[in-house]
Design an enzyme around this catalytic site. Structure first.
Site, short mmCIF file in Angstrom:
data_model
loop_
_atom_site.label_atom_id
_atom_site.label_comp_id
_atom_site.label_asym_id
_atom_site.label_seq_id
_atom_site.Cartn_x
_atom_site.Cartn_y
_atom_site.Cartn_z
N ILE A 102 -7.29 7.48 -0.73
CA ILE A 102 -7.42 6.50 -0.97
C ILE A 102 -8.38 6.02 0.03
O ILE A 102 -8.17 6.37 1.22
CB ILE A 102 -6.14 6.03 -1.25
N SER A 103 -9.10 4.97 0.01
CA SER A 103 -10.01 4.31 0.53
C SER A 103 -8.97 3.64 2.03
O SER A 103 -7.63 3.79 1.60
CB SER A 103 -10.63 2.96 -0.11
N ALA A 104 -9.28 3.28 3.11
CA ALA A 104 -8.84 3.44 4.57
C ALA A 104 -8.55 1.44 3.28
O ALA A 104 -9.91 1.16 2.96
CB ALA A 104 -10.17 2.79 5.39
N ARG A 160 1.05 -1.17 -0.12
CA ARG A 160 0.20 0.05 0.28
C ARG A 160 0.48 1.46 0.04
O ARG A 160 0.41 2.53 -1.09
CB ARG A 160 -0.82 -0.20 0.60
N TYR A 174 -17.44 8.46 1.12
CA TYR A 174 -17.60 8.00 -0.20
C TYR A 174 -17.39 9.55 -0.71
O TYR A 174 -18.35 10.23 0.29
CB TYR A 174 -17.56 6.94 -1.27
#
Length: 230
Positions: free
Chosen positions: A64-66, A40, A217
């Site tokens: 960027i998502s968790a 990541r 989101y």
């Protein structure tokens, strides 16, 4: 929103994956392997802590998502990310999930990212080149395109798996159309209050939709609206 851990105690990719398994977010061996293989840190802008369980800003009013959201989406789509299958990542951003998809579907499959911010397409391509998904990018089984993700990417349709990384007010019809019978889409839907919806296309072409969890989101909008922060 839910956060399973914070702080900088986790300083390596494997530690992040171990935590996701410990908290029960990852139960699949395959998802754990893929998330361990794609680091990541290569997809998070410098200066940010890549292994903290929270979304990170990537510029252009995008995030960027968790890690736990990426893990959840991979788990939900796992059966539709088998070797040889086709996957579409809408709003591919940093390219992280597109890279994970490429490893899941393998060289016989196809992983497509669509992102409407050209700078993010360049950024994601550079990130992927540094990652374990560099080979699929080179051989063409992974590609990232500039486009309005609400229209999907008809060229390689139909898709076994579609992931949407931004919240739509309703599910875009072109994405439903580009889903293969037996295919599955995971998409956040809503404005202020959003739910992660799991959309299954049945073998007869009918659609079943269920709510997985409430989420937060950034909106799935036009490029102009996104750059204005709307």
């Amino acid at each position: 929103m839910e956060q399973f851990w914070s702080g900088s105690a986790i300083n390596e990719n494997k530690g992040m994956v171990d935590n996701l398994q410990r908290y029960g977010v990852i139960t699949s061996k395959k998802v754990a392997e893929v998330m361990e293989t794609i680091d990541r840190a290569l997809f998070v802008p410098g200066g940010l802590q890549p292994y903290v369980d929270s979304p990170m800003p990537i510029g252009y009013n995008a995030t960027i998502s968790a890690p736990h959201m990426h893990a959840s989406c991979l788990q939900l789509l796992e059966k539709n990310l088998q070797p040889g299958m086709r996957a579409l990542d809408v709003g591919s951003g940093t390219g992280y999930l597109t890279a994970c998809f490429a490893l899941m579907v393998g060289p016989e499959g196809r992983a497509i990212g669509v992102e409407h911010i050209p700078e993010l397409v360049s950024f994601s391509t550079e990130n992927i080149k540094k990652s374990a998904a560099a080979q699929p990018l080179k051989d063409g089984s992974l590609s990232v395109h500039i486009g309005d993700g609400r229209q999907g990417w008809p060229e390689f349709a139909p898709y076994d798996a579609i992931h949407v990384g931004a919240a739509a007010p309703e599910i875009p019809q072109p994405l439903i159309d580009q889903l293969k019978p037996g295919g599955r889409m995971v998409i956040p839907v809503g404005n202020i209050f959003q739910d992660l919806k799991v959309v299954d296309k049945n073998s007869d072409g009918s659609i079943s939709i269920r709510t997985e969890t409430s989420v937060r989101y950034v909106p799935l909008t036009s490029r102009e609206a996104q750059l204005r922060g709307q």
